[in-house]
Design a protein around this motif. Structure first.
Motif, PDB file in Angstrom:
ATOM      1  N   PHE A 150      16.645 -16.429   9.484  1.00 44.68           N
ATOM      2  CA  PHE A 150      15.257 -16.314   9.045  1.00 44.68           C
ATOM      3  C   PHE A 150      14.442 -17.501   9.559  1.00 44.68           C
ATOM      4  CE2 PHE A 150      17.263 -13.573   5.814  1.00 44.68           C
ATOM      5  CZ  PHE A 150      16.468 -12.447   5.960  1.00 44.68           C
ATOM      6  N   GLY A 151      15.072 -18.678   9.615  1.00 42.59           N
ATOM      7  CA  GLY A 151      14.393 -19.871  10.122  1.00 42.59           C
ATOM      8  C   GLY A 151      13.935 -19.693  11.556  1.00 42.59           C
ATOM      9  N   LYS A 152      14.802 -19.170  12.412  1.00 42.93           N
ATOM     10  CA  LYS A 152      14.433 -18.937  13.813  1.00 42.93           C
ATOM     11  C   LYS A 152      13.365 -17.854  13.916  1.00 42.93           C
ATOM     12  CE  LYS A 152      18.790 -20.419  15.850  1.00 42.93           C
ATOM     13  NZ  LYS A 152      19.974 -20.000  16.604  1.00 42.93           N
ATOM     14  N   TRP A 153      13.453 -16.860  13.055  1.00 41.44           N
ATOM     15  CA  TRP A 153      12.447 -15.790  13.045  1.00 41.44           C
ATOM     16  C   TRP A 153      11.073 -16.368  12.742  1.00 41.44           C
ATOM     17  CZ3 TRP A 153      10.353 -13.621   8.271  1.00 41.44           C
ATOM     18  CH2 TRP A 153       9.502 -12.524   8.474  1.00 41.44           C
ATOM     19  N   ILE A 154      10.983 -17.211  11.726  1.00 40.36           N
ATOM     20  CA  ILE A 154       9.707 -17.839  11.370  1.00 40.36           C
ATOM     21  C   ILE A 154       9.224 -18.746  12.486  1.00 40.36           C
ATOM     22  CG2 ILE A 154       8.680 -19.580   9.817  1.00 40.36           C
ATOM     23  CD1 ILE A 154       8.710 -16.722   8.723  1.00 40.36           C
ATOM     24  N   ASP A 155      10.133 -19.528  13.102  1.00 44.30           N
ATOM     25  CA  ASP A 155       9.743 -20.392  14.221  1.00 44.30           C
ATOM     26  C   ASP A 155       9.127 -19.568  15.346  1.00 44.30           C
ATOM     27  OD1 ASP A 155      10.530 -22.719  12.948  1.00 44.30           O
ATOM     28  OD2 ASP A 155      12.469 -22.834  13.974  1.00 44.30           O
ATOM     29  N   GLY A 156       9.659 -18.371  15.604  1.00 43.76           N
ATOM     30  CA  GLY A 156       9.099 -17.492  16.636  1.00 43.76           C
ATOM     31  C   GLY A 156       7.693 -17.031  16.296  1.00 43.76           C
ATOM     32  N   ALA A 185       5.393 -20.084  16.715  1.00 40.75           N
ATOM     33  CA  ALA A 185       5.194 -20.435  18.121  1.00 40.75           C
ATOM     34  C   ALA A 185       4.279 -19.447  18.839  1.00 40.75           C
ATOM     35  CB  ALA A 185       6.541 -20.514  18.837  1.00 40.75           C
ATOM     36  N   ASN A 186       4.404 -18.162  18.511  1.00 40.22           N
ATOM     37  CA  ASN A 186       3.594 -17.148  19.176  1.00 40.22           C
ATOM     38  C   ASN A 186       3.321 -16.004  18.209  1.00 40.22           C
ATOM     39  OD1 ASN A 186       2.301 -15.384  20.871  1.00 40.22           O
ATOM     40  ND2 ASN A 186       3.993 -15.165  22.316  1.00 40.22           N
ATOM     41  N   PRO A 187       2.267 -16.142  17.384  1.00 39.06           N
ATOM     42  CA  PRO A 187       1.974 -15.113  16.380  1.00 39.06           C
ATOM     43  C   PRO A 187       1.747 -13.728  16.968  1.00 39.06           C
ATOM     44  CG  PRO A 187       0.601 -17.059  16.036  1.00 39.06           C
ATOM     45  CD  PRO A 187       1.319 -17.246  17.329  1.00 39.06           C
ATOM     46  N   ASP A 188       1.269 -13.654  18.205  1.00 38.91           N
ATOM     47  CA  ASP A 188       1.007 -12.362  18.837  1.00 38.91           C
ATOM     48  C   ASP A 188       2.170 -11.896  19.705  1.00 38.91           C
ATOM     49  OD1 ASP A 188      -1.576 -12.226  17.695  1.00 38.91           O
ATOM     50  OD2 ASP A 188      -2.342 -13.540  19.281  1.00 38.91           O
ATOM     51  N   GLY A 189       3.284 -12.621  19.643  1.00 41.26           N
ATOM     52  CA  GLY A 189       4.448 -12.288  20.469  1.00 41.26           C
ATOM     53  C   GLY A 189       5.203 -11.088  19.944  1.00 41.26           C
ATOM     54  N   ASN A 190       6.312 -10.823  20.562  1.00 43.16           N
ATOM     55  CA  ASN A 190       7.149  -9.684  20.212  1.00 43.16           C
ATOM     56  C   ASN A 190       8.084 -10.074  19.059  1.00 43.16           C
ATOM     57  OD1 ASN A 190       8.335  -7.184  20.302  1.00 43.16           O
ATOM     58  ND2 ASN A 190       9.674  -7.681  22.016  1.00 43.16           N
ATOM     59  N   CYS A 250      15.364 -12.921  -6.484  1.00 43.55           N
ATOM     60  CA  CYS A 250      14.436 -11.873  -6.076  1.00 43.55           C
ATOM     61  C   CYS A 250      15.046 -11.126  -4.888  1.00 43.55           C
ATOM     62  CB  CYS A 250      13.073 -12.457  -5.717  1.00 43.55           C
ATOM     63  SG  CYS A 250      13.081 -13.572  -4.303  1.00 43.55           S
ATOM     64  N   LYS A 251      14.435 -10.018  -4.544  1.00 45.58           N
ATOM     65  CA  LYS A 251      14.914  -9.217  -3.427  1.00 45.58           C
ATOM     66  C   LYS A 251      14.563  -9.901  -2.098  1.00 45.58           C
ATOM     67  CE  LYS A 251      14.528  -4.859  -5.866  1.00 45.58           C
ATOM     68  NZ  LYS A 251      13.807  -3.584  -5.961  1.00 45.58           N
ATOM     69  N   VAL A 252      15.516  -9.889  -1.175  1.00 46.07           N
ATOM     70  CA  VAL A 252      15.320 -10.492   0.140  1.00 46.07           C
ATOM     71  C   VAL A 252      14.073  -9.933   0.821  1.00 46.07           C
ATOM     72  CG1 VAL A 252      16.298 -10.584   2.481  1.00 46.07           C
ATOM     73  CG2 VAL A 252      17.721 -11.142   0.515  1.00 46.07           C
ATOM     74  N   ALA A 253      13.910  -8.616   0.814  1.00 39.81           N
ATOM     75  CA  ALA A 253      12.770  -7.997   1.498  1.00 39.81           C
ATOM     76  C   ALA A 253      11.443  -8.510   0.955  1.00 39.81           C
ATOM     77  CB  ALA A 253      12.844  -6.478   1.374  1.00 39.81           C
ATOM     78  N   ASP A 254      11.356  -8.730  -0.345  1.00 41.68           N
ATOM     79  CA  ASP A 254      10.112  -9.228  -0.943  1.00 41.68           C
ATOM     80  C   ASP A 254       9.855 -10.681  -0.540  1.00 41.68           C
ATOM     81  OD1 ASP A 254       9.834  -6.738  -2.141  1.00 41.68           O
ATOM     82  OD2 ASP A 254      10.626  -7.412  -4.078  1.00 41.68           O
ATOM     83  N   ALA A 255      10.909 -11.504  -0.525  1.00 39.48           N
ATOM     84  CA  ALA A 255      10.763 -12.908  -0.117  1.00 39.48           C
ATOM     85  C   ALA A 255      10.375 -13.000   1.352  1.00 39.48           C
ATOM     86  CB  ALA A 255      12.054 -13.669  -0.383  1.00 39.48           C
ATOM     87  N   VAL A 256      10.969 -12.163   2.183  1.00 43.48           N
ATOM     88  CA  VAL A 256      10.640 -12.159   3.612  1.00 43.48           C
ATOM     89  C   VAL A 256       9.177 -11.793   3.821  1.00 43.48           C
ATOM     90  CG1 VAL A 256      11.111 -10.941   5.792  1.00 43.48           C
ATOM     91  CG2 VAL A 256      12.995 -11.784   4.389  1.00 43.48           C
ATOM     92  N   TRP A 257       8.673 -10.860   3.045  1.00 39.97           N
ATOM     93  CA  TRP A 257       7.264 -10.484   3.146  1.00 39.97           C
ATOM     94  C   TRP A 257       6.382 -11.707   2.885  1.00 39.97           C
ATOM     95  CZ3 TRP A 257       2.601 -10.546   0.834  1.00 39.97           C
ATOM     96  CH2 TRP A 257       1.630  -9.663   1.300  1.00 39.97           C
ATOM     97  N   CYS A 258       6.696 -12.467   1.838  1.00 40.69           N
ATOM     98  CA  CYS A 258       5.904 -13.655   1.502  1.00 40.69           C
ATOM     99  C   CYS A 258       5.992 -14.723   2.595  1.00 40.69           C
ATOM    100  CB  CYS A 258       6.376 -14.251   0.173  1.00 40.69           C
ATOM    101  SG  CYS A 258       5.744 -13.376  -1.275  1.00 40.69           S
ATOM    102  N   ILE A 259       7.178 -14.941   3.137  1.00 37.31           N
ATOM    103  CA  ILE A 259       7.337 -15.951   4.188  1.00 37.31           C
ATOM    104  C   ILE A 259       6.530 -15.551   5.421  1.00 37.31           C
ATOM    105  CG2 ILE A 259       9.011 -17.004   5.763  1.00 37.31           C
ATOM    106  CD1 ILE A 259      11.045 -16.749   3.429  1.00 37.31           C
ATOM    107  N   ASN A 260       6.567 -14.283   5.777  1.00 36.47           N
ATOM    108  CA  ASN A 260       5.781 -13.797   6.906  1.00 36.47           C
ATOM    109  C   ASN A 260       4.286 -14.003   6.654  1.00 36.47           C
ATOM    110  OD1 ASN A 260       5.639 -12.145   9.489  1.00 36.47           O
ATOM    111  ND2 ASN A 260       4.402 -10.898   8.106  1.00 36.47           N
ATOM    112  N   TYR A 261       3.848 -13.690   5.452  1.00 31.85           N
ATOM    113  CA  TYR A 261       2.438 -13.875   5.091  1.00 31.85           C
ATOM    114  C   TYR A 261       2.026 -15.344   5.252  1.00 31.85           C
ATOM    115  CZ  TYR A 261      -1.528 -14.722   2.008  1.00 31.85           C
ATOM    116  OH  TYR A 261      -2.719 -15.157   1.484  1.00 31.85           O
ATOM    117  N   LEU A 262       2.845 -16.264   4.752  1.00 34.26           N
ATOM    118  CA  LEU A 262       2.494 -17.687   4.856  1.00 34.26           C
ATOM    119  C   LEU A 262       2.496 -18.166   6.299  1.00 34.26           C
ATOM    120  CD1 LEU A 262       4.261 -19.133   1.707  1.00 34.26           C
ATOM    121  CD2 LEU A 262       1.822 -18.765   2.067  1.00 34.26           C
ATOM    122  N   ALA A 263       3.427 -17.681   7.108  1.00 33.65           N
ATOM    123  CA  ALA A 263       3.437 -18.049   8.528  1.00 33.65           C
ATOM    124  C   ALA A 263       2.181 -17.529   9.225  1.00 33.65           C
ATOM    125  CB  ALA A 263       4.691 -17.513   9.212  1.00 33.65           C
ATOM    126  N   THR A 264       1.741 -16.346   8.845  1.00 37.57           N
ATOM    127  CA  THR A 264       0.545 -15.757   9.448  1.00 37.57           C
ATOM    128  C   THR A 264      -0.700 -16.564   9.111  1.00 37.57           C
ATOM    129  OG1 THR A 264       1.533 -13.558   9.349  1.00 37.57           O
ATOM    130  CG2 THR A 264      -0.861 -13.662   9.562  1.00 37.57           C
TER     131      THR A 264
END
Length: 175
Positions: free
Chosen positions: A33-39, A42-47, A84-98
């Protein structure tokens, strides 16, 4: 004589200096998940993977196990309650990175809730009366670190870690 002693000493160290084995066809990299967030940072509009795709990648990688894949970083606590559920936490982490990519700061005076989604709450804590803030990217990075270290195989997570670069701001993932 000296050459022989050096040669024997180098043989004694050989197992410690051995290179890791090359990956075999069946080996796959463990999702981080750490590398995913770093990606994303680094490039919010990337793949980048979506939150749902990131959860699926985590699930598929080594059946969600990460033994030996963690880097040492201090201080992390994987709490034994308020999961909490992983999927819900991942949603929040993605939101904060955005929003961090847009320059948004995650501020806290004593305690703050930056994201609530489903069963997950992504909070910030600091010493009583002390205000602090970090770019939300750095909070998301800490969230990724918690996910990598504290996610259980049953799809639940709970833990705390300092924000990346700010030990006065504690990031908490919980129910």
């Amino acid at each position: 004589m000296i050459f022989t002693e050096l040669f024997l000493a180098s043989l004694a160290l050989a197992p410690a200096l051995a290179l890791p084995a090359a990956p075999t066809e069946g080996d796959s990299e463990v999702f981080s998940f750490g590398k995913w967030i770093d990606g994303i940072i680094a490039n919010p509009d990337g793949n980048n993977l979506t939150p749902d795709e990131a959860v699926a990648a985590w699930s598929a990688s080594s059946n969600g196990t990460r033994a030996g894949a963690l880097e040492k970083r201090a201080p992390l606590v994987c709490t034994g309650y308020s999961f909490c559920k992983v999927a819900d936490a991942v949603w929040c982490i993605n939101y904060l990175a955005t929003i961090g990519g847009q320059g948004q700061r995650c501020e806290v005076t004593t305690a703050a809730n930056w994201c609530g989604h489903g069963s997950a709450r992504l909070n910030g804590l600091t010493a009583v009366g002390a205000s602090t803030s970090s770019n939300c990217n750095d909070v998301a990075r800490a969230g990724g670190y918690i996910m990598d270290a504290c996610t259980r195989s049953d799809g639940l997570v709970s833990g705390t870690a300092p924000a990346y670069g700010n030990g006065n701001l504690i990031v908490e993932i919980r129910n």
